[in-house]
Design a protein around this motif. Structure first.
Motif, PDB file in Angstrom:
ATOM      1  N   THR A   1       0.484  -0.976   0.026  1.00 11.05           N
ATOM      2  CA  THR A   1      -0.306   0.316  -0.072  1.00 11.05           C
ATOM      3  C   THR A   1       0.580   1.366  -0.069  1.00 11.05           C
ATOM      4  O   THR A   1       1.095   0.947   1.147  1.00 11.05           O
ATOM      5  CB  THR A   1      -1.010   0.180   1.079  1.00 11.05           C
ATOM      6  OG1 THR A   1      -1.853  -1.387   0.923  1.00 11.05           O
ATOM      7  CG2 THR A   1      -1.470   1.464   0.572  1.00 11.05           C
ATOM      8  N   PRO A   2       0.417   2.135  -0.835  1.00  5.21           N
ATOM      9  CA  PRO A   2       1.775   3.112  -1.224  1.00  5.21           C
ATOM     10  C   PRO A   2       1.556   3.864   0.203  1.00  5.21           C
ATOM     11  O   PRO A   2       0.139   4.836   0.646  1.00  5.21           O
ATOM     12  CB  PRO A   2       1.724   4.159  -2.980  1.00  5.21           C
ATOM     13  CG  PRO A   2       0.104   3.529  -2.978  1.00  5.21           C
ATOM     14  CD  PRO A   2       0.083   2.002  -2.344  1.00  5.21           C
ATOM     15  N   SER A   3       2.379   4.778   0.245  1.00  3.97           N
ATOM     16  CA  SER A   3       2.149   6.167   1.478  1.00  3.97           C
ATOM     17  C   SER A   3       1.386   6.919   0.651  1.00  3.97           C
ATOM     18  O   SER A   3       2.477   7.281  -0.583  1.00  3.97           O
ATOM     19  CB  SER A   3       3.503   6.279   2.140  1.00  3.97           C
ATOM     20  OG  SER A   3       5.002   6.391   0.983  1.00  3.97           O
ATOM     21  N   GLU A   4       1.140   8.186   1.426  1.00  4.79           N
ATOM     22  CA  GLU A   4       0.925   9.628   1.325  1.00  4.79           C
ATOM     23  C   GLU A   4       2.073   9.777   0.083  1.00  4.79           C
ATOM     24  O   GLU A   4       2.286  10.638  -1.094  1.00  4.79           O
ATOM     25  CB  GLU A   4       0.539  10.379   1.768  1.00  4.79           C
ATOM     26  CG  GLU A   4      -0.728  10.437   2.375  1.00  4.79           C
ATOM     27  CD  GLU A   4      -1.407  10.889   3.205  1.00  4.79           C
ATOM     28  OE1 GLU A   4      -1.165  12.421   2.732  1.00  4.79           O
ATOM     29  OE2 GLU A   4      -1.919  11.093   3.936  1.00  4.79           O
ATOM     30  N   LYS A   5       3.512   9.674   0.461  1.00  2.00           N
ATOM     31  CA  LYS A   5       5.252  10.251   0.493  1.00  2.00           C
ATOM     32  C   LYS A   5       5.109   9.936  -1.144  1.00  2.00           C
ATOM     33  O   LYS A   5       5.710  10.053  -2.445  1.00  2.00           O
ATOM     34  CB  LYS A   5       5.803  10.079   1.053  1.00  2.00           C
ATOM     35  CG  LYS A   5       7.358  10.586   0.132  1.00  2.00           C
ATOM     36  CD  LYS A   5       8.344  10.456   1.057  1.00  2.00           C
ATOM     37  CE  LYS A   5       9.144  10.487   1.135  1.00  2.00           C
ATOM     38  NZ  LYS A   5      11.124  10.513   1.746  1.00  2.00           N
ATOM     39  N   ASP A   6       5.358   8.613  -1.312  1.00  2.00           N
ATOM     40  CA  ASP A   6       4.958   7.733  -2.556  1.00  2.00           C
ATOM     41  C   ASP A   6       3.762   8.294  -3.688  1.00  2.00           C
ATOM     42  O   ASP A   6       4.740   8.613  -4.275  1.00  2.00           O
ATOM     43  CB  ASP A   6       4.731   6.104  -2.396  1.00  2.00           C
ATOM     44  CG  ASP A   6       5.393   5.362  -1.229  1.00  2.00           C
ATOM     45  OD1 ASP A   6       6.954   5.617  -1.869  1.00  2.00           O
ATOM     46  OD2 ASP A   6       5.715   4.399  -0.473  1.00  2.00           O
TER      47      ASP A   6
ATOM     48  N   TRP B   1      10.114   1.614  -6.733  1.00  2.00           N
ATOM     49  CA  TRP B   1       8.471   1.531  -6.404  1.00  2.00           C
ATOM     50  C   TRP B   1       8.650   0.232  -5.425  1.00  2.00           C
ATOM     51  O   TRP B   1       8.692  -0.652  -5.764  1.00  2.00           O
ATOM     52  CB  TRP B   1       6.848   1.015  -6.785  1.00  2.00           C
ATOM     53  CG  TRP B   1       5.620   1.458  -6.651  1.00  2.00           C
ATOM     54  CD1 TRP B   1       5.035   0.449  -6.508  1.00  2.00           C
ATOM     55  CD2 TRP B   1       5.198   2.701  -6.619  1.00  2.00           C
ATOM     56  NE1 TRP B   1       4.304   1.097  -6.470  1.00  2.00           N
ATOM     57  CE2 TRP B   1       3.332   2.025  -5.977  1.00  2.00           C
ATOM     58  CE3 TRP B   1       5.223   4.323  -6.627  1.00  2.00           C
ATOM     59  CZ2 TRP B   1       2.617   3.103  -6.484  1.00  2.00           C
ATOM     60  CZ3 TRP B   1       4.264   5.082  -6.984  1.00  2.00           C
ATOM     61  CH2 TRP B   1       2.756   4.570  -5.590  1.00  2.00           C
ATOM     62  N   ASN B   2       7.880   0.665  -3.622  1.00  2.00           N
ATOM     63  CA  ASN B   2       8.240  -0.198  -2.719  1.00  2.00           C
ATOM     64  C   ASN B   2       9.925  -1.085  -2.677  1.00  2.00           C
ATOM     65  O   ASN B   2       9.698  -2.856  -2.683  1.00  2.00           O
ATOM     66  CB  ASN B   2       7.281  -1.675  -2.871  1.00  2.00           C
ATOM     67  CG  ASN B   2       7.289  -2.395  -1.539  1.00  2.00           C
ATOM     68  OD1 ASN B   2       7.962  -1.922  -1.063  1.00  2.00           O
ATOM     69  ND2 ASN B   2       6.725  -3.615  -1.843  1.00  2.00           N
TER      70      ASN B   2
END
Length: 135
Positions: free
Chosen positions: A7-12, A46-47
């Motif tokens: 689950t991507p963070s807001e920063k990602d 990504w991740n």
């Protein structure tokens, strides 16, 4: 391979969206403005894993990429991230589509109509200046 549970963070998310030029209308290509793969596809970590930007866009807008399918571009523009320009098909269907659209020349090299993606992503005046140097 993308982690299906990531689950991507807001920063990602902010980092991802900041690299897409959406200045054109919703039907135009949304160009990836950061790093590009040698065939013109947008690249992002990504991740912790290098990934193609159009694949990330597909997952953010449509969910997981079904097993055995590839994310393709209707527009034939590898740097495009507009989700309306993306669809999924098998690798075999992708190769048939490639051949039907004439994207492979007789020597087996890729020939994409948008091969000048790196130049076209530049501001218009700079693009013209560089294009004039090449002629």
């Amino acid at each position: 391979m993308l982690d299906v549970n990531f689950t991507p963070s807001e920063k990602d998310m902010a980092r991802f969206w900041s690299r897409i030029d959406q200045s054109n209308d919703a039907t135009a290509c949304w160009m990836w403005t950061a790093g590009l793969h040698n065939r013109g596809y947008g690249r992002i970590r990504w991740n912790g894993t290098p990934e193609c930007a159009h694949r990330i866009m597909w997952m953010l807008t449509n969910g997981q990429i079904p097993v055995g399918l590839e994310v393709l571009h209707y527009c034939d523009n590898p740097a495009c991230c507009n989700p309306k320009h993306l669809y999924v098909r098998t690798q075999t269907e992708n190769m048939r589509d490639r051949d039907a659209r004439g994207r492979l020349n007789p020597r087996g090299k890729w020939r994409t109509p948008n091969a000048k993606v790196r130049l076209r992503a530049l501001p218009t005046d700079l693009y013209r200046e560089i294009a004039n140097l090449r002629t």
